[in-house]
Scaffold this motif. Structure first.
Motif, PDB file in Angstrom:
ATOM      1  N   CYS A   1       0.872  -1.174   0.000  1.00 37.26           N
ATOM      2  CA  CYS A   1       0.000   0.000   0.000  1.00 37.26           C
ATOM      3  C   CYS A   1       0.904   1.217   0.000  1.00 37.26           C
ATOM      4  O   CYS A   1       1.885   1.272   0.731  1.00 37.26           O
TER       5      CYS A   1
ATOM      6  N   GLN B   1      -9.999  -0.248   0.763  1.00 36.12           N
ATOM      7  CA  GLN B   1     -10.241  -1.674   0.977  1.00 36.12           C
ATOM      8  C   GLN B   1     -10.362  -2.382  -0.355  1.00 36.12           C
ATOM      9  O   GLN B   1     -10.727  -1.789  -1.363  1.00 36.12           O
TER      10      GLN B   1
ATOM     11  N   SER C   1      -4.087  -8.050  11.620  1.00 37.63           N
ATOM     12  CA  SER C   1      -3.134  -7.036  11.209  1.00 37.63           C
ATOM     13  C   SER C   1      -1.937  -7.726  10.554  1.00 37.63           C
ATOM     14  O   SER C   1      -1.463  -8.746  11.036  1.00 37.63           O
TER      15      SER C   1
ATOM     16  N   THR D   1      -7.323  -4.280   3.958  1.00 37.42           N
ATOM     17  CA  THR D   1      -7.499  -2.868   4.302  1.00 37.42           C
ATOM     18  C   THR D   1      -6.147  -2.201   4.484  1.00 37.42           C
ATOM     19  O   THR D   1      -5.250  -2.757   5.103  1.00 37.42           O
ATOM     20  N   CYS D   2      -6.059  -1.008   3.921  1.00 37.75           N
ATOM     21  CA  CYS D   2      -4.866  -0.189   4.145  1.00 37.75           C
ATOM     22  C   CYS D   2      -5.366   1.084   4.788  1.00 37.75           C
ATOM     23  O   CYS D   2      -6.253   1.750   4.259  1.00 37.75           O
ATOM     24  N   SER D   3      -4.832   1.416   5.944  1.00 37.24           N
ATOM     25  CA  SER D   3      -5.245   2.673   6.567  1.00 37.24           C
ATOM     26  C   SER D   3      -4.030   3.507   6.904  1.00 37.24           C
ATOM     27  O   SER D   3      -3.003   2.995   7.321  1.00 37.24           O
TER      28      SER D   3
ATOM     29  N   ASN E   1      -7.641  10.212   9.019  1.00 38.08           N
ATOM     30  CA  ASN E   1      -7.560   8.798   8.710  1.00 38.08           C
ATOM     31  C   ASN E   1      -7.998   8.595   7.267  1.00 38.08           C
ATOM     32  O   ASN E   1      -9.007   9.128   6.849  1.00 38.08           O
ATOM     33  N   ARG E   2      -7.213   7.854   6.498  1.00 35.19           N
ATOM     34  CA  ARG E   2      -7.610   7.508   5.126  1.00 35.19           C
ATOM     35  C   ARG E   2      -7.540   5.999   5.009  1.00 35.19           C
ATOM     36  O   ARG E   2      -6.550   5.394   5.429  1.00 35.19           O
ATOM     37  N   GLU E   3      -8.589   5.420   4.408  1.00 31.41           N
ATOM     38  CA  GLU E   3      -8.644   3.972   4.351  1.00 31.41           C
ATOM     39  C   GLU E   3      -9.069   3.527   2.955  1.00 31.41           C
ATOM     40  O   GLU E   3      -9.952   4.127   2.358  1.00 31.41           O
TER      41      GLU E   3
END
Ligand SMILES: *[C@@H]1O[C@H](CO)[C@@H](O)[C@H](O)[C@H]1NC(C)=O
Ligand SMILES: *[C@@H]1O[C@H](CO)[C@@H](O)[C@H](O)[C@H]1NC(C)=O
Ligand SMILES: *[C@@H]1O[C@H](CO)[C@@H](O)[C@H](O)[C@H]1NC(C)=O
Ligand SMILES: *[C@@H]1O[C@H](CO)[C@@H](O)[C@H](O)[C@H]1NC(C)=O
Ligand SMILES: *[C@@H]1O[C@H](CO)[C@@H](O)[C@H](O)[C@H]1NC(C)=O
Length: 379
Positions: A238, A304, A259, A291-293, A300-302
Motif C-alpha cells: 500500500c 479496501q 493485522s 485494508t490499508c489505513s 484517517n484515510r482507508e
C-alpha cells in the motif's frame, strides 16, 4: 424665526454691527487638547486665550487641582491622581465680553488586559482557509487599539478593533491559508494600544501561543493479487503520496481483522507498507477484506479491497484418483465375485446346465495354442 421674518433687513445689519462693537469673540484653548493619561497619573493643563485683558482664567473640574503658573493670557493647572475620565472646563472672564468657555475630557487609558486566541482545529489541511479569532478585554481608548496576528515572532496581519463598548471584549478575525510552513508554528495575537501621539505606549499584551498543525494526505493505493491460494504466500503493498508531514503518519495493512506484519518505508512525501500474506491450510475459502489505513494526526484515510481465498486446483486430482481407485476396486471386486461365482458353479452344480458350461468353456479354457492350420497360414 418668525421674529427674524418680521425684522427688516437693515435691522439685521444693525445687530451684526452691535456685536462687532462689543469686540471680537474671544478664543480659548486647552493644552493638551485631548489629554490621555495612565490611571492615577497627573496632568498639566494650560488654559489660554486671545483676550487682551483677561480678568480671570480658571479651570473647572472635579479633580484636585493647583495652579502652577500663569502669564497674561494663560494659566496652567496641575491635576493629580486621575483615575477616571473627567470633564475639564477652561473659562476666561474677558473685559467687555461674555465669559468664554472651552471644554475637553481627560481620558484615562486602560491597558489591554486579557488577549485570547480561540482554539484552532487540531489539524488543518494545507491550502485550506482557516479563521483565527482573537479577543481582547480592556484596551482604552478603543480607537487606538489594534490587534496583530503573529506566527512565531513575525507579524502577519493587523487590524483595528471595532467594538467601542469597554464592557465587551473586542474581537477581530483573521483568515489565513494553511501552508506547510505553518506546521509546528506558534500562532498568537497581540493587542497594542498605541498612544505615541500622546507620548504614551505602545502598550502590548499577547495571547498564549497556539501551535498549528497542517497536513496533506492523498489517497492510499493498494497493490495485491485478486486471488489468494490457501497455503501460498503472496505480497501485498500500500502506498500513499502527497503526504505531509510524513514523520507523523502511520500506515497499517490488515486482512480481515488480522493485522499484517508490514515493512514500512518513508519517502519524501510518501509512505509505503509491504507485507507478506498467507492463508494457512484449514482456513476457510471465500472473500477477505484487505485494508490499508493511513493515520495522520486526527485524520484517517482507508482503502479496501476484496481478496478471494481459494483452495489449490491440486484438490480435484485426488478426487479423480479416488474415483479411479474406487472404479478399480469395483472392477477387482467384480472379478473376485466372478471367480467365486464360477468356482461355486463348478463345486456346487453337479448337474451343470449345458448351456452356460458350453458358453463358459472357451473362456475358462486356456487359449488354444497357435495352430498353423487354424490360422490359415497355409493359404
Ligand atoms: C501656555 O499656553 C500659551 C499659549 O499657547 C503659551 O504661550 C505658554 O507658554 C504656555 N505655558 C506653559 C507653561 O507651557
Ligand atoms: C488616587 O485616587 C484613588 C481613588 O480616587 C484613591 O483610592 C487613591 O488613594 C488615590 N491615590 C493617591 C496617591 O492619592
Ligand atoms: C511552539 O511552542 C511550543 C510550546 O510552547 C514549543 O515546544 C515549540 O518549540 C514552539 N515551536 C516553535 C516553532 O517555536
Ligand atoms: C488615537 O486615536 C485617535 C482617534 O482616532 C487619533 O486621533 C490618534 O492619532 C490616535 N493615536 C495614535 C497614536 O494612533
Ligand atoms: C467485498 O465483498 C463484500 C461481500 O463479501 C462486499 O459487500 C463488498 O462490497 C466488497 N468490497 C469491495 C471493495 O469490492
Amino acid at each position: 424665526m418668525a421674529l427674524l421674518q418680521v425684522w427688516p433687513k437693515s435691522s439685521l445689519h444693525l445687530l451684526v454691527f452691535a456685536i462687532m462693537l462689543s469686540g471680537a469673540p474671544g478664543i480659548i484653548w486647552i493644552e493638551p487638547p485631548d489629554p490621555v493619561i495612565t490611571p492615577g497619573g497627573n496632568l498639566l493643563v494650560n488654559c489660554s486665550t486671545d483676550c487682551d485683558q483677561p480678568q480671570l482664567i480658571g479651570l473647572e473640574t472635579q479633580l484636585d487641582k493647583t495652579q502652577e503658573d500663569k502669564g497674561v493670557r494663560w494659566s496652567t493647572f496641575l491635576l493629580r491622581n486621575i483615575t477616571q475620565d473627567t470633564l475639564l472646563l477652561c473659562f476666561v472672564n474677558c473685559l467687555g465680553k461674555d465669559q468664554m468657555l472651552h471644554n475637553t475630557t481627560v481620558t484615562v487609558i486602560r491597558l489591554p488586559e486579557n488577549v485570547q486566541l480561540e482554539p484552532l482545529p487540531p489539524w488543518i489541511l494545507v491550502g485550506q482557509n482557516f479563521i483565527l479569532r482573537c479577543q481582547v478585554w480592556g484596551g482604552k481608548p478603543r480607537q487606538n487599539l489594534t490587534m496583530a496576528l503573529l506566527r512565531g515572532p513575525q507579524e502577519l496581519s493587523r487590524q483595528a478593533v471595532s467594538e467601542q463598548d469597554l464592557g465587551k471584549a473586542a474581537e477581530v478575525t483573521f483568515t489565513a491559508t494553511a501552508s506547510r510552513e505553518d506546521h509546528g508554528a506558534n500562532f498568537s495575537c497581540r493587542a497594542e494600544l498605541d498612544l505615541s501621539a500622546q507620548g504614551l505606549g505602545p502598550y502590548q499584551k499577547s495571547s498564549t501561543p497556539k501551535e498549528l498543525h497542517t497536513f496533506a494526505l492523498g489517497t492510499p493505493r493498494l497493490t495485491a493479487p485478486n486471488l489468494l491460494e490457501v497455503g501460498k504466500e503472496e505480497t501485498v503493498s500500500c502506498e500513499i503520496d502527497e503526504l505531509f508531514p510524513v514523520e507523523n503518519a502511520q500506515i497499517h495493512l490488515s486482512l480481515g481483522r488480522r493485522s499484517l506484519n508490514s515493512t514500512v518505508k518513508r519517502g519524501q512525501d510518501t509512505l509505503r507498507a509491504t507485507a507478506p500474506v498467507a492463508i494457512a491450510e484449514g482456513e476457510r475459502e471465500g472473500q477477505r477484506q484487505l485494508t490499508c489505513s493511513v493515520i495522520l494526526g486526527d485524520q484517517n484515510r482507508e482503502v479496501q479491497r476484496n481478496l478471494t481465498v481459494y483452495k489449490s486446483s491440486r484438490d480435484p486430482v485426488p478426487i479423480v484418483t479416488g474415483v479411479l481407485l474406487a472404479l478399480g476396486l469395483a472392477v477387482l471386486a467384480w472379478g473376485i465375485a466372478m471367480l467365486y461365482f464360477r468356482q461355486n458353479l463348478r463345486r456346487d452344480s453337479y448337474t451343470p446346465q449345458p448351456l452356460p458350461l458350453q458358453h463358459l468353456a472357451p473362456m475358462a479354457r486356456p487359449e488354444p495354442g497357435p495352430e498353423p492350420g487354424n490360422l490359415g497360414l497355409g493359404q
